[in-house]
Design an enzyme around this catalytic site. Structure first.
Site, short mmCIF file in Angstrom:
data_model
loop_
_atom_site.label_atom_id
_atom_site.label_comp_id
_atom_site.label_asym_id
_atom_site.label_seq_id
_atom_site.Cartn_x
_atom_site.Cartn_y
_atom_site.Cartn_z
N SER A 1 -29.05 4.01 -27.88
CA SER A 1 -28.26 5.17 -27.46
C SER A 1 -28.57 6.26 -28.48
O SER A 1 -29.02 5.95 -29.59
CB SER A 1 -26.77 4.81 -27.53
OG SER A 1 -25.98 5.97 -27.56
N TYR B 1 -19.25 0.81 -31.17
CA TYR B 1 -20.45 1.10 -30.37
C TYR B 1 -21.53 1.73 -31.25
O TYR B 1 -22.69 1.29 -31.26
CB TYR B 1 -20.07 2.05 -29.23
CG TYR B 1 -21.17 2.31 -28.23
CD1 TYR B 1 -21.54 1.34 -27.30
CD2 TYR B 1 -21.84 3.54 -28.20
CE1 TYR B 1 -22.54 1.58 -26.36
CE2 TYR B 1 -22.84 3.78 -27.27
CZ TYR B 1 -23.18 2.81 -26.35
OH TYR B 1 -24.18 3.05 -25.43
P1 NAD Z 1 -23.84 -0.63 -17.18
O1 NAD Z 1 -22.43 -0.88 -17.53
O2 NAD Z 1 -24.22 -0.49 -15.75
O3 NAD Z 1 -24.78 -1.75 -17.81
C1 NAD Z 1 -24.41 -2.66 -18.79
C2 NAD Z 1 -24.81 -4.03 -18.30
O4 NAD Z 1 -24.58 -4.99 -19.34
C3 NAD Z 1 -23.97 -4.46 -17.10
O5 NAD Z 1 -24.82 -4.97 -16.09
C4 NAD Z 1 -23.09 -5.56 -17.66
O6 NAD Z 1 -22.72 -6.54 -16.70
C5 NAD Z 1 -24.00 -6.12 -18.73
N1 NAD Z 1 -23.29 -6.91 -19.72
C6 NAD Z 1 -22.11 -6.61 -20.33
N2 NAD Z 1 -21.75 -7.60 -21.14
C7 NAD Z 1 -22.70 -8.55 -21.03
C8 NAD Z 1 -22.88 -9.81 -21.63
N3 NAD Z 1 -21.99 -10.31 -22.51
N4 NAD Z 1 -23.98 -10.54 -21.31
C9 NAD Z 1 -24.89 -10.06 -20.42
N5 NAD Z 1 -24.76 -8.86 -19.82
C10 NAD Z 1 -23.68 -8.12 -20.13
O7 NAD Z 1 -24.23 0.70 -17.96
P2 NAD Z 1 -25.66 1.23 -18.42
O8 NAD Z 1 -25.46 2.64 -18.77
O9 NAD Z 1 -26.71 0.85 -17.47
O10 NAD Z 1 -25.87 0.45 -19.79
C11 NAD Z 1 -27.06 -0.25 -20.13
C12 NAD Z 1 -27.36 -0.05 -21.59
O11 NAD Z 1 -27.65 1.34 -21.80
C13 NAD Z 1 -26.19 -0.39 -22.51
O12 NAD Z 1 -26.68 -1.08 -23.63
C14 NAD Z 1 -25.67 0.96 -22.92
O13 NAD Z 1 -25.07 0.95 -24.20
C15 NAD Z 1 -26.96 1.77 -22.94
N6 NAD Z 1 -26.75 3.20 -22.88
C16 NAD Z 1 -26.19 3.79 -21.77
C17 NAD Z 1 -26.00 5.16 -21.78
C18 NAD Z 1 -25.39 5.87 -20.61
O14 NAD Z 1 -25.03 7.05 -20.74
N7 NAD Z 1 -25.25 5.26 -19.46
C19 NAD Z 1 -26.36 5.93 -22.86
C20 NAD Z 1 -26.92 5.30 -23.97
C21 NAD Z 1 -27.12 3.94 -23.96
#
Ligand code: NAD
Length: 270
Positions: A151, A164
């Site tokens: 992130s 986080y």
């Molecule tokens: P999201 O919530 O759709 O994806 C997160 C995924 O992680 C989900 O599918 C969830 O079921 C899974 N997950 C949660 N706990 C888990 C566990 N214990 N074991 C296995 N899987 C687990 O949201 P996203 O935005 O697609 O997030 C994906 C990654 O991107 C994350 O690491 C998030 O921190 C990072 N991220 C997202 C953003 C954003 O703005 N969306 C920005 C920066 C970083």
């Protein structure tokens, strides 16, 4: 493009959001995709169906794919996930540590268990998966690729999200350390650091037009990113086009890390 033809990839948290877009993109690039999901098998199946559609468009025989349930924070689950993937395919080429969660509260009111859980999923999970992947890459020889999803908060502080931010900074350090430790043995480790992306993790502000406008007002490009715009960077970093890149973080954030407050000159009085 089919830059990942025949490569086997495991994507953690791959059933939604950025993970889902990455699974579909990798299938489109010719990869065999293993999608790890934690709770919702249905979501994972939908992602797999989408990936299959993409894949069957470009490959006569369709692609090999896999759903693997497991909590990345649990060592026994991670070991089972790798047993299932390697049992089915015999080899893994690419690991994407994508699973992640966040919780918010003023830090002086933060709950210890909530803090621990964020660190466990985001950082411990990335470590456990990376360790299994490295063991496999070393055993079979020939190297491999590990990609982490951090992130912008890998480096940018985030009040109310101390766990986080700490977890993502830790993932950045983990990635650079692994990159240095294993670069000489053909293992490439790199990181993508997204800004604000339209995925379920941001449901709260995405579904509220006023909140969304406020968030997007902070982004120099004026909009949230799309998950596909992150997936494309993972695909590049996984491919041989990135063969000489090791231990780097690529920020994909519409300019969010450019200090948007400096859009208009203010610091020198002009
Ligand atoms: P999201 O919530 O759709 O994806 C997160 C995924 O992680 C989900 O599918 C969830 O079921 C899974 N997950 C949660 N706990 C888990 C566990 N214990 N074991 C296995 N899987 C687990 O949201 P996203 O935005 O697609 O997030 C994906 C990654 O991107 C994350 O690491 C998030 O921190 C990072 N991220 C997202 C953003 C954003 O703005 N969306 C920005 C920066 C970083």
């Amino acid at each position: 493009m089919r830059r990942l033809e025949g490569k086997n990839v495991l994507i953690t948290g791959g059933s939604t959001g950025i993970g889902r877009a990455t699974a579909i993109r990798f299938a489109d690039e010719g990869a065999n995709v293993a999608i790890n999901y934690h709770t919702s098998e249905r979501e994972a199946e939908i992602t797999l169906e989408e990936a299959r559609k993409t894949c069957s468009l470009i490959r006569e025989k369709g692609c090999r794919d896999l759903l693997v349930q497991g909590d990345v924070a649990r060592e026994e689950d991670v070991q089972r996930i790798f047993r299932e993937v390697l049992g089915a395919w015999g080899r893994l080429d690419i690991l994407i540590n994508n699973a992640g969660i966040q919780t918010a509260s003023p830090t002086h009111e933060a709950d210890t268990d909530a803090y621990d859980r964020v660190l466990a999923v985001n950082l411990r999970g990335a470590f456990l998966c990376a360790r299994e992947a490295v063991r496999h890459f070393l055993d079979r020889g020939g190297g491999g690729v590990i990609l982490n999803n951090t992130s912008i908060h890998e480096t940018v502080p985030k009040p109310h999200y101390a766990a986080y931010a700490a977890s993502k900074a830790g993932m950045g350090a983990l990635g650079r350390t692994l990159a240095l430790e294993y670069a000489g043995r053909g293992i490439r480790v790199n990181t993508v650091a997204p800004g604000a992306i339209a995925t379920p993790i941001n449901r709260e502000w995405l579904e509220d037009p006023e909140k969304r406008a406020e968030v997007e007002g902070h982004i120099p490009m004026g909009r949230a990113g799309r998950p596909e715009e992150i997936a494309t960077v993972f695909a590049f970093l996984a491919s041989d086009e990135a063969a000489y890149i090791a231990g780097q973080t690529i920020y994909v954030d519409g300019g969010l890390t450019l200090c948007p407050d400096f859009r208009t000159p203010w610091s020198s009085g002009s």
